[in-house]
Design a protein around this motif. Structure first.
Motif, PDB file in Angstrom:
ATOM      1  N   GLN A 315       0.819  -1.215   0.000  1.00 25.97           N
ATOM      2  CA  GLN A 315       0.000   0.000   0.000  1.00 25.97           C
ATOM      3  C   GLN A 315       0.855   1.268   0.000  1.00 25.97           C
ATOM      4  O   GLN A 315       0.474   2.280  -0.607  1.00 25.97           O
ATOM      5  CB  GLN A 315      -0.947  -0.039   1.194  1.00 25.97           C
ATOM      6  CG  GLN A 315      -2.047  -1.075   0.987  1.00 25.97           C
ATOM      7  CD  GLN A 315      -2.792  -1.456   2.243  1.00 25.97           C
ATOM      8  OE1 GLN A 315      -2.288  -1.280   3.363  1.00 25.97           O
ATOM      9  NE2 GLN A 315      -3.990  -2.008   2.081  1.00 25.97           N
ATOM     10  N   ASP A 319       0.484   4.053  -2.866  1.00 27.04           N
ATOM     11  CA  ASP A 319       0.287   5.475  -2.541  1.00 27.04           C
ATOM     12  C   ASP A 319       1.322   6.337  -3.256  1.00 27.04           C
ATOM     13  O   ASP A 319       0.999   7.424  -3.764  1.00 27.04           O
ATOM     14  CB  ASP A 319       0.382   5.690  -1.028  1.00 27.04           C
ATOM     15  CG  ASP A 319      -0.790   5.062  -0.278  1.00 27.04           C
ATOM     16  OD1 ASP A 319      -1.800   4.760  -0.932  1.00 27.04           O
ATOM     17  OD2 ASP A 319      -0.679   4.887   0.951  1.00 27.04           O
ATOM     18  N   CYS A 324      -4.305   8.705  -4.685  1.00 23.81           N
ATOM     19  CA  CYS A 324      -5.738   8.523  -4.434  1.00 23.81           C
ATOM     20  C   CYS A 324      -6.627   9.107  -5.516  1.00 23.81           C
ATOM     21  O   CYS A 324      -7.849   8.994  -5.430  1.00 23.81           O
ATOM     22  CB  CYS A 324      -6.109   9.166  -3.093  1.00 23.81           C
ATOM     23  SG  CYS A 324      -5.267   8.441  -1.675  1.00 23.81           S
ATOM     24  N   TRP A 445      -5.359  -1.234  -2.946  1.00 23.94           N
ATOM     25  CA  TRP A 445      -5.455   0.226  -3.103  1.00 23.94           C
ATOM     26  C   TRP A 445      -6.677   0.754  -2.358  1.00 23.94           C
ATOM     27  O   TRP A 445      -6.621   1.802  -1.707  1.00 23.94           O
ATOM     28  CB  TRP A 445      -5.551   0.570  -4.588  1.00 23.94           C
ATOM     29  CG  TRP A 445      -5.825   2.023  -4.884  1.00 23.94           C
ATOM     30  CD1 TRP A 445      -4.907   3.019  -5.023  1.00 23.94           C
ATOM     31  CD2 TRP A 445      -7.106   2.622  -5.092  1.00 23.94           C
ATOM     32  NE1 TRP A 445      -5.535   4.219  -5.299  1.00 23.94           N
ATOM     33  CE2 TRP A 445      -6.888   3.998  -5.339  1.00 23.94           C
ATOM     34  CE3 TRP A 445      -8.416   2.139  -5.085  1.00 23.94           C
ATOM     35  CZ2 TRP A 445      -7.935   4.897  -5.593  1.00 23.94           C
ATOM     36  CZ3 TRP A 445      -9.459   3.022  -5.327  1.00 23.94           C
ATOM     37  CH2 TRP A 445      -9.214   4.376  -5.581  1.00 23.94           C
ATOM     38  N   ARG A 448      -7.964  -1.727   3.523  1.00 20.72           N
ATOM     39  CA  ARG A 448      -6.990  -2.279   4.460  1.00 20.72           C
ATOM     40  C   ARG A 448      -7.643  -3.517   5.064  1.00 20.72           C
ATOM     41  O   ARG A 448      -8.699  -3.431   5.692  1.00 20.72           O
ATOM     42  CB  ARG A 448      -6.628  -1.254   5.534  1.00 20.72           C
ATOM     43  CG  ARG A 448      -5.526  -1.706   6.489  1.00 20.72           C
ATOM     44  CD  ARG A 448      -5.092  -0.567   7.403  1.00 20.72           C
ATOM     45  NE  ARG A 448      -4.425   0.495   6.662  1.00 20.72           N
ATOM     46  CZ  ARG A 448      -4.949   1.675   6.380  1.00 20.72           C
ATOM     47  NH1 ARG A 448      -6.196   1.947   6.765  1.00 20.72           N
ATOM     48  NH2 ARG A 448      -4.276   2.587   5.715  1.00 20.72           N
ATOM     49  N   GLU A 478     -11.392  -2.245   5.875  1.00 19.78           N
ATOM     50  CA  GLU A 478     -11.440  -0.812   6.176  1.00 19.78           C
ATOM     51  C   GLU A 478     -11.109  -0.020   4.913  1.00 19.78           C
ATOM     52  O   GLU A 478     -10.101  -0.278   4.250  1.00 19.78           O
ATOM     53  CB  GLU A 478     -10.421  -0.480   7.276  1.00 19.78           C
ATOM     54  CG  GLU A 478     -10.329   0.990   7.602  1.00 19.78           C
ATOM     55  CD  GLU A 478      -9.164   1.309   8.529  1.00 19.78           C
ATOM     56  OE1 GLU A 478      -8.867   2.497   8.717  1.00 19.78           O
ATOM     57  OE2 GLU A 478      -8.542   0.347   9.060  1.00 19.78           O
ATOM     58  N   LYS A 479     -11.953   0.918   4.578  1.00 16.75           N
ATOM     59  CA  LYS A 479     -11.720   1.750   3.376  1.00 16.75           C
ATOM     60  C   LYS A 479     -10.517   2.651   3.617  1.00 16.75           C
ATOM     61  O   LYS A 479     -10.402   3.277   4.670  1.00 16.75           O
ATOM     62  CB  LYS A 479     -12.977   2.566   3.059  1.00 16.75           C
ATOM     63  CG  LYS A 479     -14.166   1.684   2.652  1.00 16.75           C
ATOM     64  CD  LYS A 479     -15.417   2.484   2.408  1.00 16.75           C
ATOM     65  CE  LYS A 479     -16.086   2.911   3.711  1.00 16.75           C
ATOM     66  NZ  LYS A 479     -16.688   1.786   4.444  1.00 16.75           N
ATOM     67  N   ARG A 480      -9.633   2.737   2.642  1.00 11.33           N
ATOM     68  CA  ARG A 480      -8.402   3.516   2.790  1.00 11.33           C
ATOM     69  C   ARG A 480      -8.574   4.976   2.376  1.00 11.33           C
ATOM     70  O   ARG A 480      -7.641   5.770   2.498  1.00 11.33           O
ATOM     71  CB  ARG A 480      -7.266   2.888   1.972  1.00 11.33           C
ATOM     72  CG  ARG A 480      -6.893   1.483   2.425  1.00 11.33           C
ATOM     73  CD  ARG A 480      -5.664   0.964   1.700  1.00 11.33           C
ATOM     74  NE  ARG A 480      -4.486   1.743   2.023  1.00 11.33           N
ATOM     75  CZ  ARG A 480      -3.757   2.421   1.147  1.00 11.33           C
ATOM     76  NH1 ARG A 480      -4.102   2.425  -0.142  1.00 11.33           N
ATOM     77  NH2 ARG A 480      -2.696   3.099   1.514  1.00 11.33           N
TER      78      ARG A 480
END
Length: 496
Positions: A315, A319, A324, A445, A448, A478-480
């Motif tokens: 990740q 990034d 994003c 992407w 998590r 979990e949304k990043r």
């Protein structure tokens, strides 16, 4: 006259030398193995054979022998031995052992995976190569990325069913490029349910020891013994013919989209394919591609969930390279070595084909003063090879960095045989690797992944089938980033 005598002596001497060498070879021992019962030989493991074979590899060495009745099995469980035997002697191992249950009865001798060596195999592999070679595989990328976006949207909408979303992806992608389907496939579509039922039957039938007829062929004459397999074959053939008939009608109407089925129908004479062969070539592509890809994506997600440090490294790379404001694409792959390494380690950590598929030796093979005799069944045990400590140090650890060199690039000197060996390597590997790459990139992407402490994952809980499937497991997703950003980017150009 003297010349004739000299030539005769040379011929006789050459024949004597060849005979002596042959006798010497035949005097070589088989690789060692566990002792068996007199006449009956060894009892093959009734379940999860690759795990037991791995234990015997530890005890008897990288190559060991089993006997069952008149049959000889040679099991390979180490990387270098696989290279020496399965790769370097690939021409002598392109054949498959006779399979009365899974091939001759369930598949009526039509399934390319079990087809023996010879002209027919070469002809069938030529047509598969035409539809799956790297340059053609590139043309499927828009289909793959569109459906990978849908996986992310499916997870947002229904995170509990992440395994079914992987199944939907695989079914939809393979159905699209195989038959030209224009709408996303659901894992609840009747045709997908039928294909998965067919695959489950085949997975059980092909497992060594399931049907005694493969060891004692005379049993095929017992009335009714194989009737269930024959009935299943008729169901399978009707399914595959039905899919192909749809494409035929579309071609007659002028509405057929580009697809592998359309290609083979147009080139039936060129590749000398009979109607039944057409049905099984296309149906086999859908069945095998969907089954293995869904499993590989699920294993990747399991690995990320358990190994959060490795996930975080991927990740961080995403990034830095992607950010994003856009989604990762295939054009990013050279700049995303951590994504590729994570994918490769997933394939090694829990191989989709845990035990590999059997080969048959068509001549005597000599390996380190042992003989693998002509006619022997030879199996590269993927599970044991994947856990070879000499090639993969601390093999039970999930470590994507083993695939990265000192310059930060993906190594080109390390290989795991995820797609088989020699001349029987899976022709769909280029398509499959692209599917696993884009799903790894997009899922990690967007999310998590972590384990629910109250629902620990058993990473060895898999189906006991030729191609494994993980038992249901829970993931905390979990949304990043903001959900609206994910939805907007994944909706663009996607079927929703």
């Amino acid at each position: 006259m003297a010349l004739i005598i000299a030539c005769t002596l040379i011929v006789l001497a050459s024949a004597w030398i060849v005979k002596r060498r042959y006798q010497a070879v035949r005097q070589l021992p088989l690789p060692p193995g566990p002792p068996g019962r007199w006449l009956l030989g060894n009892t093959l493991p009734k379940s999860y054979a690759p795990f037991q074979f791995a234990k015997w590899t530890e005890k008897y060495g990288p190559v060991f022998t089993l006997k069952q009745g008149p049959r000889i099995f040679v099991i390979i469980g180490r990387h270098q031995a696989a290279v020496d035997i399965m790769e370097k002697e690939g021409a002598s191992l392109a054949d498959r052992p006779r399979s009365i249950a899974a091939h001759e009865t369930l598949s009526d001798g039509l399934r390319i995976l079990l087809e023996g060596s010879g002209e027919r195999l070469r002809r069938l592999r030529r047509v598969l190569h035409a539809g799956l070679q790297p340059k053609v595989a590139e043309t499927y990328e828009p289909i793959q990325i569109r459906n990978a976006k849908n996986v992310v949207l499916d997870i947002l909408n229904d995170p509990k069913n992440h395994q079914k979303h992987a199944m939907r992806y695989a079914a939809s992608v393979v159905m699209t490029f195989t038959y030209g389907k224009t709408t996303p496939t659901s894992y609840m579509d009747p045709e997908v349910i039928s294909v998965n039922k067919s695959l489950a039957r085949f997975g059980r039938a092909v497992k060594p020891g399931t049907y005694l007829v493969d060891t004692y062929p005379i049993l095929r004459f017992v009335p009714g013994y194989l009737s269930q397999l024959k009935a299943w074959h008729q169901e399978e053939l009707a399914l595959f013919n039905g899919q192909l008939d749809v494409v035929r009608r579309q071609m007659d109407e002028g509405t057929a989209r580009p697809s592998f089925a359309k290609f083979i129908l147009e080139h039936q004479k060129q590749y000398q394919l009979e109607d039944k062969e057409l049905a099984y070539v296309a149906g086999g592509m859908f069945g095998a591609g969907s089954d293995t890809t869904a499993s590989a994506i699920t294993i990747m997600m399991m690995a990320a969930t358990i190994h959060t440090d490795a996930q975080a490294r991927v990740q961080e790379e995403l990034d830095n390279v992607v950010g994003c404001s856009r989604l990762p694409t295939f054009s990013d792959q050279e700049m995303l070595p951590q994504v590729t390494a994570f994918m490769l380690e997933s394939l090694r950590w829990r191989p989709v084909s845990l035990g590999g598929f059997a080969h048959r030796a068509t001549k005597d093979i000599i390996w380190k003063n042992y003989i693998i005799p002509e006619g022997a069944t030879v199996v590269g045990n993927h599970w044991a090879i994947a856990n070879d400590p000499e090639v993969f140090p601390e093999p039970h650890e999930f470590n994507p960095q083993r695939w990265i060199d000192d310059t930060g690039h993906v190594r080109d000197d390390l290989r795991f045989f995820a797609y088989g060996f020699g001349r029987r390597v899976c022709p769909g590997q280029h398509v499959a690797n692209r599917s696993l790459f884009i799903n790894t990139a997009l899922i990690l992407w967007a999310f998590r992944l972590s384990e629910n402490p109250a629902a620990k994952i058993d990473t060895l809980a898999f189906s006991d089938t030729a191609n494994i499937h993980a038992a249901p497991f829970e993931i905390c997703l979990e949304k990043r980033m903001d959900e609206s950003v994910i939805r907007e980017l994944c909706t663009s150009g996607a079927f929703v």
